[in-house]
Design a protein around this motif. Sequence first.
Motif, mmCIF file in Angstrom:
data_model
loop_
_atom_site.group_PDB
_atom_site.id
_atom_site.type_symbol
_atom_site.label_atom_id
_atom_site.label_comp_id
_atom_site.label_asym_id
_atom_site.label_seq_id
_atom_site.Cartn_x
_atom_site.Cartn_y
_atom_site.Cartn_z
ATOM 1 N N GLU A 140 0.975 -1.276 0.123
ATOM 2 C CA GLU A 140 0.122 0.015 -0.041
ATOM 3 C C GLU A 140 0.913 1.340 0.091
ATOM 4 O O GLU A 140 0.465 2.291 -0.578
ATOM 5 C CB GLU A 140 -0.969 0.158 1.076
ATOM 6 N N THR A 141 2.063 1.270 0.690
ATOM 7 C CA THR A 141 3.045 2.356 0.567
ATOM 8 C C THR A 141 3.417 2.878 -0.623
ATOM 9 O O THR A 141 3.314 3.919 -1.054
ATOM 10 C CB THR A 141 4.069 2.056 1.463
ATOM 11 N N THR A 142 3.858 1.850 -1.638
ATOM 12 C CA THR A 142 4.275 2.034 -2.897
ATOM 13 C C THR A 142 2.917 2.515 -3.676
ATOM 14 O O THR A 142 3.196 3.635 -4.432
ATOM 15 C CB THR A 142 4.827 0.738 -3.381
ATOM 16 N N GLN A 143 1.740 2.016 -3.725
ATOM 17 C CA GLN A 143 0.921 2.010 -4.346
ATOM 18 C C GLN A 143 0.329 3.449 -4.208
ATOM 19 O O GLN A 143 0.155 4.557 -5.058
ATOM 20 C CB GLN A 143 -0.479 1.030 -4.177
ATOM 21 N N ALA A 232 9.556 10.394 -1.492
ATOM 22 C CA ALA A 232 10.169 9.648 -0.429
ATOM 23 C C ALA A 232 9.446 8.580 0.347
ATOM 24 O O ALA A 232 8.784 8.781 1.091
ATOM 25 C CB ALA A 232 11.150 10.880 0.842
ATOM 26 N N ASN A 233 9.277 7.383 -0.073
ATOM 27 C CA ASN A 233 8.825 6.022 0.301
ATOM 28 C C ASN A 233 9.539 5.655 1.199
ATOM 29 O O ASN A 233 10.470 4.381 1.041
ATOM 30 C CB ASN A 233 8.254 5.288 -0.797
ATOM 31 N N ILE A 256 5.069 11.608 0.229
ATOM 32 C CA ILE A 256 5.927 10.888 1.263
ATOM 33 C C ILE A 256 4.820 9.643 1.473
ATOM 34 O O ILE A 256 3.646 9.700 1.073
ATOM 35 C CB ILE A 256 6.099 11.291 2.842
ATOM 36 N N SER A 257 5.474 8.461 2.080
ATOM 37 C CA SER A 257 4.844 7.276 2.173
ATOM 38 C C SER A 257 5.685 6.587 3.338
ATOM 39 O O SER A 257 6.644 6.764 3.762
ATOM 40 C CB SER A 257 4.480 6.354 1.001
ATOM 41 N N TRP A 287 -2.080 2.206 5.944
ATOM 42 C CA TRP A 287 -0.996 3.039 5.693
ATOM 43 C C TRP A 287 -1.267 4.430 5.091
ATOM 44 O O TRP A 287 -2.509 4.462 4.355
ATOM 45 C CB TRP A 287 0.050 2.217 4.653
ATOM 46 N N VAL A 288 -0.390 5.361 5.385
ATOM 47 C CA VAL A 288 -0.825 6.697 4.838
ATOM 48 C C VAL A 288 0.215 7.211 3.880
ATOM 49 O O VAL A 288 1.513 7.005 4.104
ATOM 50 C CB VAL A 288 -0.881 7.747 5.952
#
Length: 294
Positions: A140-143, A232-233, A256-257, A287-288
């Motif tokens: 979810e962070t990458t998406q 910046a993930n 960001i993630s 996740w945000v």
Amino acid sequence: MTQFIPKEWFVVQAVVCTELLEALSCFMHEMCIHGVTIEEDALNARITAYFDPDSAGEVRKRLGNYVQELSRAFPEYPEAELTCSTALSENWAVAWKDNFKVMEVGAKIMISPPWLSPDPGERRLIIIEPAEAFGTGSHETTQGCLELLEETLDAREKEGLPTAVLDVGCGSGILAIAAVKLGADSVTAIDNDPIAIESALENAQLNGIEGKIIFENSGIHERSKSFPVVAANLDAMTLTSNIDVLKDIFLDKLVISGVTVDQWDQLKELFRTHSLKLCRELIKTEWVSAVFSH
């Protein structure tokens, strides 16, 4: 020379909380050349790695020691659970590839492993080799980061603004590759892990755009140039400790993630106290991802 393929694999599965997933999966990947898969839900993840059976003793010892080190460093999180087994190599080869499917992300992106040949239609096809444990687009962070990067680049294009993008902690290079395919004028990707840079370069080659991305094995503190858009993930701790540097190296938008929902209010307030304005937030499961401006 014919490559030796064992009849059986020594298989290690680790059940770990999402907060420790990146650390443990990267460690397991560094030990393993035969493939790592990750399955996640809202609270935990299952990492599966395949080793030569002759290395079973060493693998057990090194992984056991590393899990104990993680537990000592992060006592607030439950200790990862390890289980070991054997599997026929033929079954592994099929099951490993079956874990990866074509994914559509946002309005324009399609992600595929290299052994599939999907028809992207009007979407921008991104090919990612999932053998490397650096981000395949399934998390979810990458998406979330991909969707917000797409929105950010679309908005700048509508305003007629040229865009240079910096991908901080590029991992597999998926965000940098997406930036190129979404129309960024120039893209730089940095990571302090040389193995990640190798993985990102290989993925750029799979997409035929290796000459359009500048890859650098370096950290964020070595940046002297600012970029209109910075992606910046990372994770909440890294974002927090590098907020001053991030503030200085983006000119227009910071995407960001890597922040969990329960970490988000505190991090959002920290960014506000550093005079950064929240433009957009996107929540996927636990996740945000977010976009900030000056």
